[in-house]
Design an enzyme around this catalytic site. Structure first.
Site, mmCIF file in Angstrom:
data_model
loop_
_atom_site.group_PDB
_atom_site.id
_atom_site.type_symbol
_atom_site.label_atom_id
_atom_site.label_comp_id
_atom_site.label_asym_id
_atom_site.label_seq_id
_atom_site.Cartn_x
_atom_site.Cartn_y
_atom_site.Cartn_z
ATOM 1 N N LYS A 164 32.515 9.094 29.592
ATOM 2 C CA LYS A 164 33.381 8.229 28.782
ATOM 3 C C LYS A 164 34.623 7.937 29.620
ATOM 4 O O LYS A 164 35.426 8.824 29.884
ATOM 5 C CB LYS A 164 33.734 8.942 27.477
ATOM 6 N N GLY A 195 42.768 15.257 29.252
ATOM 7 C CA GLY A 195 43.611 14.303 28.546
ATOM 8 C C GLY A 195 44.730 15.019 27.834
ATOM 9 O O GLY A 195 45.194 16.079 28.274
ATOM 10 N N SER A 196 45.151 14.452 26.720
ATOM 11 C CA SER A 196 46.332 14.967 26.028
ATOM 12 C C SER A 196 45.995 16.213 25.195
ATOM 13 O O SER A 196 44.847 16.434 24.803
ATOM 14 C CB SER A 196 46.907 13.883 25.127
ATOM 15 N N GLN A 221 46.818 16.928 22.092
ATOM 16 C CA GLN A 221 46.395 16.665 20.714
ATOM 17 C C GLN A 221 44.908 16.303 20.644
ATOM 18 O O GLN A 221 44.156 16.874 19.844
ATOM 19 C CB GLN A 221 47.247 15.519 20.171
ATOM 20 N N VAL A 222 44.497 15.361 21.493
ATOM 21 C CA VAL A 222 43.086 14.948 21.459
ATOM 22 C C VAL A 222 42.194 16.107 21.907
ATOM 23 O O VAL A 222 41.158 16.393 21.304
ATOM 24 C CB VAL A 222 42.853 13.681 22.327
ATOM 25 N N GLY A 223 42.635 16.799 22.945
ATOM 26 C CA GLY A 223 41.836 17.905 23.479
ATOM 27 C C GLY A 223 41.596 18.999 22.438
ATOM 28 O O GLY A 223 40.493 19.537 22.319
ATOM 29 N N GLU A 260 41.188 20.248 30.121
ATOM 30 C CA GLU A 260 42.330 20.202 31.049
ATOM 31 C C GLU A 260 43.370 19.329 30.380
ATOM 32 O O GLU A 260 43.125 18.131 30.152
ATOM 33 C CB GLU A 260 41.924 19.599 32.399
ATOM 34 N N CYS A 296 49.472 15.143 35.400
ATOM 35 C CA CYS A 296 49.586 16.353 34.598
ATOM 36 C C CYS A 296 50.378 17.418 35.342
ATOM 37 O O CYS A 296 50.976 18.296 34.733
ATOM 38 C CB CYS A 296 48.206 16.863 34.237
ATOM 39 N N GLN A 305 52.742 3.590 26.122
ATOM 40 C CA GLN A 305 53.263 4.723 26.914
ATOM 41 C C GLN A 305 54.662 4.414 27.423
ATOM 42 O O GLN A 305 55.526 5.287 27.493
ATOM 43 C CB GLN A 305 52.335 4.991 28.110
ATOM 44 N N GLU A 362 56.050 17.170 27.052
ATOM 45 C CA GLU A 362 55.690 16.339 28.191
ATOM 46 C C GLU A 362 56.019 14.877 27.896
ATOM 47 O O GLU A 362 55.449 14.291 26.986
ATOM 48 C CB GLU A 362 54.177 16.502 28.428
HETATM 49 P P1 NAD Z 1 44.158 10.951 25.878
HETATM 50 O O1 NAD Z 1 43.994 12.305 25.299
HETATM 51 O O2 NAD Z 1 44.783 9.904 25.057
HETATM 52 O O3 NAD Z 1 42.746 10.378 26.329
HETATM 53 C C1 NAD Z 1 41.851 11.082 27.179
HETATM 54 C C2 NAD Z 1 40.444 10.590 26.917
HETATM 55 O O4 NAD Z 1 40.059 11.018 25.605
HETATM 56 C C3 NAD Z 1 40.295 9.075 26.923
HETATM 57 O O5 NAD Z 1 39.062 8.720 27.509
HETATM 58 C C4 NAD Z 1 40.312 8.740 25.450
HETATM 59 O O6 NAD Z 1 39.672 7.525 25.144
HETATM 60 C C5 NAD Z 1 39.539 9.927 24.881
HETATM 61 N N1 NAD Z 1 39.715 10.150 23.447
HETATM 62 C C6 NAD Z 1 40.699 9.704 22.627
HETATM 63 N N2 NAD Z 1 40.475 10.103 21.352
HETATM 64 C C7 NAD Z 1 39.336 10.838 21.366
HETATM 65 C C8 NAD Z 1 38.605 11.539 20.374
HETATM 66 N N3 NAD Z 1 38.987 11.560 19.104
HETATM 67 N N4 NAD Z 1 37.491 12.202 20.754
HETATM 68 C C9 NAD Z 1 37.102 12.228 22.043
HETATM 69 N N5 NAD Z 1 37.747 11.555 23.022
HETATM 70 C C10 NAD Z 1 38.857 10.874 22.695
HETATM 71 O O7 NAD Z 1 44.960 11.162 27.272
HETATM 72 P P2 NAD Z 1 45.447 10.039 28.292
HETATM 73 O O8 NAD Z 1 46.634 9.359 27.692
HETATM 74 O O9 NAD Z 1 44.299 9.207 28.767
HETATM 75 O O10 NAD Z 1 45.906 10.931 29.538
HETATM 76 C C11 NAD Z 1 47.182 11.485 29.671
HETATM 77 C C12 NAD Z 1 47.169 12.971 29.329
HETATM 78 O O11 NAD Z 1 46.189 13.638 30.101
HETATM 79 C C13 NAD Z 1 48.478 13.661 29.655
HETATM 80 O O12 NAD Z 1 48.843 14.535 28.600
HETATM 81 C C14 NAD Z 1 48.161 14.475 30.899
HETATM 82 O O13 NAD Z 1 48.969 15.591 31.086
HETATM 83 C C15 NAD Z 1 46.734 14.814 30.689
HETATM 84 N N6 NAD Z 1 46.073 15.092 31.961
HETATM 85 C C16 NAD Z 1 45.712 16.373 32.258
HETATM 86 C C17 NAD Z 1 45.112 16.667 33.476
HETATM 87 C C18 NAD Z 1 44.721 18.080 33.820
HETATM 88 O O14 NAD Z 1 43.877 18.257 34.672
HETATM 89 N N7 NAD Z 1 45.298 19.079 33.210
HETATM 90 C C19 NAD Z 1 44.854 15.657 34.386
HETATM 91 C C20 NAD Z 1 45.222 14.358 34.052
HETATM 92 C C21 NAD Z 1 45.818 14.094 32.828
#
Ligand code: NAD
Length: 484
Positions: free
Chosen positions: A180, A233-234, A236-238, A255, A289, A336, A386
């Site tokens: 995805k 990703g973020s 909250q979503v994670g 992550e 991140c 953003q 963050e």
């Molecule tokens: P995000 O959580 O908004 O999105 C990440 C992914 O999740 C996207 O593909 C999004 O479409 C998908 N998503 C959204 N809602 C979902 C759901 N309900 N179920 C499943 N998937 C869903 O994050 P973002 O804005 O794309 O990225 C920025 C964030 O990612 C920052 O908080 C950053 O710190 C973090 N990040 C972490 C790392 C790491 O390795 N620790 C690396 C890069 C980014």
């Protein structure tokens, strides 16, 4: 040399076919440097597309898992060569679609190829251990089996490296994949899929779905044929993904975000520390991140460090990300961008002083000037949450005990850095800093492809990614007792 590869179709890849979404719905992605310029129309996928992609991956699973690992890995070697041949094209697309300065986009595209090369070597590495049974001395050995269909959910901020570091080990260890891609940067990831497809990867082994997280994410995470989910990703979503996955008994790896400290000790090489501070906080517009969010500077060098950093900010190149000299480009999208400006306003409201930046830096682009705060309280918003942009704060400290405690006083634990010439100081930092990636005399961002990557505390969950650590998530280990 491989033949030239056509630009990827802005489409999903399902069972080897480039296809629009089942509903034919699309969305438009714009260039964050010039938001009037459209980068492309991409499928706005739905649960139907997810079901088709998962089905294709399930169909391809047994045959793929049955290939010798070295044969699977040969596809990665071939794809790596194809990616290397078009680093410039991938970098240009990355810069256009998510605004990363092209000098960093080039490095990231090349890194994606290096990741494929590293994992192509896994076909030749050991996959088990041998023991003697305690009662008979007969052999016990372990084996690694693929998990099955894996869902890989990726963010926009490393649109080549993160899809690569999830896809490559997943395939090398015999899983089939539904990837995805992030809505804000799908084009870059499609280059990787195209390279694998042109390398001859069997249909259905890798599938790509593009669309909104809310529409595509949930059906993907909850599909019962998906055995494991790797999410970046973020927070909250994670956390939502983890809850679903755990309820359904699936393997999950997260992550997430960070709030990464840089410590500048009294005996630091200040020139090097200033360069690392600037790069760590502001390159990629702070949208990493591992970006530096807090800078703790010993009181004896605070004023000196502060004035050198302000000089460095003044001399920094900000603006058009396609200019190879640019160090700081735009924020990825309007939402953003507004969030970053709101974070800066909140920092001001809570009593922080803006020493540099703090405002929009271009009338059209989502560009925020590198922003340095001072006088932010340890419990204030900017010290704890963050803000995903070029925003960082300076803090004065007196003792090593104090700074370690303050550096650790956040819920995150992704990366941390110290600048010091003192061995004992460095040793205490390495032993006591609560983060998964520690840097002594280098910036908080940056990671090698062959080294485990991941956070502690609220920054991560499950086994680490990258390097040989990836085998933990993408395989199941079984023990085989052999008696005669
Ligand atoms: P995000 O959580 O908004 O999105 C990440 C992914 O999740 C996207 O593909 C999004 O479409 C998908 N998503 C959204 N809602 C979902 C759901 N309900 N179920 C499943 N998937 C869903 O994050 P973002 O804005 O794309 O990225 C920025 C964030 O990612 C920052 O908080 C950053 O710190 C973090 N990040 C972490 C790392 C790491 O390795 N620790 C690396 C890069 C980014």
């Amino acid at each position: 040399m491989p033949e030239t590869i056509a630009a990827p179709a802005p489409a999903n890849l399902i069972a080897g076919e480039w296809s629009p979404s089942a509903t034919n719905r699309t969305y438009e992605r714009v260039n964050p440097w010039r938001p009037t310029e459209t980068v492309g129309q991409f499928p706005s996928s739905s649960a139907e597309d997810v079901a088709a992609a998962v089905h294709a991956a399930e169909q391809a699973r047994r045959e793929w898992a049955g290939l010798p690992a070295a044969k699977r890995c040969a596809f990665l070697t071939d794809a790596a060569t194809r990616i290397e041949a078009r680093v410039e094209e991938i970098a240009q697309d990355m810069t256009r679609e998510m605004g990363k300065p092209v000098r960093e986009s080039r490095m990231e595209a090349a890194r994606a190829a290096a990741i494929f090369r590293f994992f192509s070597g896994e076909g030749w590495r050991p996959v088990g251990e041998v023991f003697e049974q305690s009662l008979t001395g007969a052999t016990v050995h372990t084996r690694r089996r693929p998990v099955g269909v894996v869902a890989l959910i990726t963010p926009w901020n490393f649109p080549a490296a993160i899809p690569a570091w999830k896809t490559a080990p997943a395939l090398a260890y015999g899983n089939t994949v539904v990837l995805k891609l992030a809505q804000d940067a799908p084009l870059t990831g499609l280059h990787l899929a195209r390279a694998l497809q042109e390398a001859g990867l069997p249909d259905g082994v890798m599938n790509v779905v593009i669309g909104r997280g809310s529409e595509v994410g949930d059906p993907l995470v909850t599909d019962e044929q998906v055995r494991a989910i790797s999410f970046t990703g973020s927070v909250q979503v994670g956390q939502g993904v983890r809850e679903h996955a755990m309820r359904l008994g699936k393997r999950v790896q997260l992550e997430l975000g960070g709030h990464n400290p840089l410590i500048v000790a009294a005996d630091a090489n200040l020139d090097a520390a200033v360069q690392a501070a600037y790069a760590g906080a502001f390159w990629s517009a702070g949208q990493k991140c591992t970006a530096t969010r807090r800078m703790f500077v010993h009181e004896s060098v605070y004023d000196d460090f502060r004035s050198r950093l302000l000089t460095r900010i003044e001399a920094g190149h900000i603006g058009d990300p396609s200019d190879p000299h640019t160090e700081v480009g735009p924020i990825v999208n309007q939402r953003q961008f507004e969030d970053v400006l709101a974070g800066i306003e909140r920092g001001r409201r809570e009593g922080g002083t803006v020493l540099a930046g703090g405002e929009r830096a271009d009338p059209e682009a989502y560009l925020v000037a590198p922003t340095l705060f001072e006088g932010v309280g340890d419990g204030d918003f900017l010290s704890c949450e963050e803000v995903f942009g070029p925003v960082t704060s300076l803090y004065r400290y007196r003792t090593l005990d104090e700074v370690i405690e303050r550096a650790n006083a956040v819920r995150f634990g992704l990366s941390a850095s110290i600048f010091t010439r003192g061995l004992a100081t460095a040793e205490r930092f390495v032993n006591e800093l609560e983060a998964g990636i520690l840097h002594v005399n280098s910036q908080t961002a940056g990671a090698d492809v062959h080294v485990p990557f991941g956070g502690t505390k609220g920054s991560g969950y499950g086994p680490h990614e990258q390097g040989r650590a990836a085998i933990e998530f993408y395989t199941e280990e079984i023990a085989v007792y052999r008696d005669v």
